[in-house]
Design a protein around this motif. Structure first.
Motif, mmCIF file in Angstrom:
data_model
loop_
_atom_site.group_PDB
_atom_site.id
_atom_site.type_symbol
_atom_site.label_atom_id
_atom_site.label_comp_id
_atom_site.label_asym_id
_atom_site.label_seq_id
_atom_site.Cartn_x
_atom_site.Cartn_y
_atom_site.Cartn_z
ATOM 1 N N GLN A 87 0.832 -1.199 0.000
ATOM 2 C CA GLN A 87 0.000 0.000 0.000
ATOM 3 C C GLN A 87 0.871 1.255 0.000
ATOM 4 N N VAL A 90 2.322 1.754 -3.512
ATOM 5 C CA VAL A 90 1.311 2.213 -4.474
ATOM 6 C C VAL A 90 0.991 3.685 -4.247
ATOM 7 N N LEU A 91 0.765 4.080 -3.009
ATOM 8 C CA LEU A 91 0.441 5.479 -2.733
ATOM 9 C C LEU A 91 1.609 6.413 -3.039
ATOM 10 N N HIS A 128 2.420 4.906 -7.545
ATOM 11 C CA HIS A 128 1.591 4.260 -8.572
ATOM 12 C C HIS A 128 0.119 4.662 -8.542
ATOM 13 N N THR A 129 -0.152 5.931 -8.248
ATOM 14 C CA THR A 129 -1.540 6.389 -8.275
ATOM 15 C C THR A 129 -1.889 6.899 -9.676
ATOM 16 N N TYR A 130 -3.153 7.188 -9.897
ATOM 17 C CA TYR A 130 -3.563 7.769 -11.178
ATOM 18 C C TYR A 130 -2.859 9.101 -11.402
ATOM 19 N N GLN A 131 -2.649 9.853 -10.339
ATOM 20 C CA GLN A 131 -1.954 11.128 -10.473
ATOM 21 C C GLN A 131 -0.527 10.915 -10.996
ATOM 22 N N HIS A 132 0.154 9.887 -10.479
ATOM 23 C CA HIS A 132 1.497 9.573 -10.982
ATOM 24 C C HIS A 132 1.460 9.218 -12.463
#
Length: 75
Positions: free
Chosen positions: A51, A54-55, A58-62
């Motif tokens: 987690q 990912v935060l 690998h977020t959508y923002q990244h």
């Protein structure tokens, strides 16, 4: 907690046994399900690390920022 089939692309992003657990085939998957079902602390530590990774990366923002960078380079 994520069990994922062994893929080169996923291995480039995550560390096996630290952030996710990779499996090679159905038998390996079954063995790992049984193992991690019986080892709560280890499973939860991997889930927390996954987690965090990912935060952090690998977020959508990244991904959106990566796409914008690619578009800027290709102008």
């Amino acid at each position: 907690f994520v069990l994922v089939d062994d893929q080169k692309d996923a291995r480039a992003l995550f560390q096996d046994g630290k952030q996710v657990v990779f499996f090679k085939d159905p038998l390996d998957l079954r063995e790992k399900i049984c193992y991690y079902a019986a080892h709560d602390k280890e499973r939860l530590a991997i889930a927390r690390e996954g987690q965090r990774e990912v935060l952090k990366n690998h977020t959508y923002q990244h991904r959106f920022q990566q796409m914008l960078s690619i578009l800027e380079v290709n102008r």
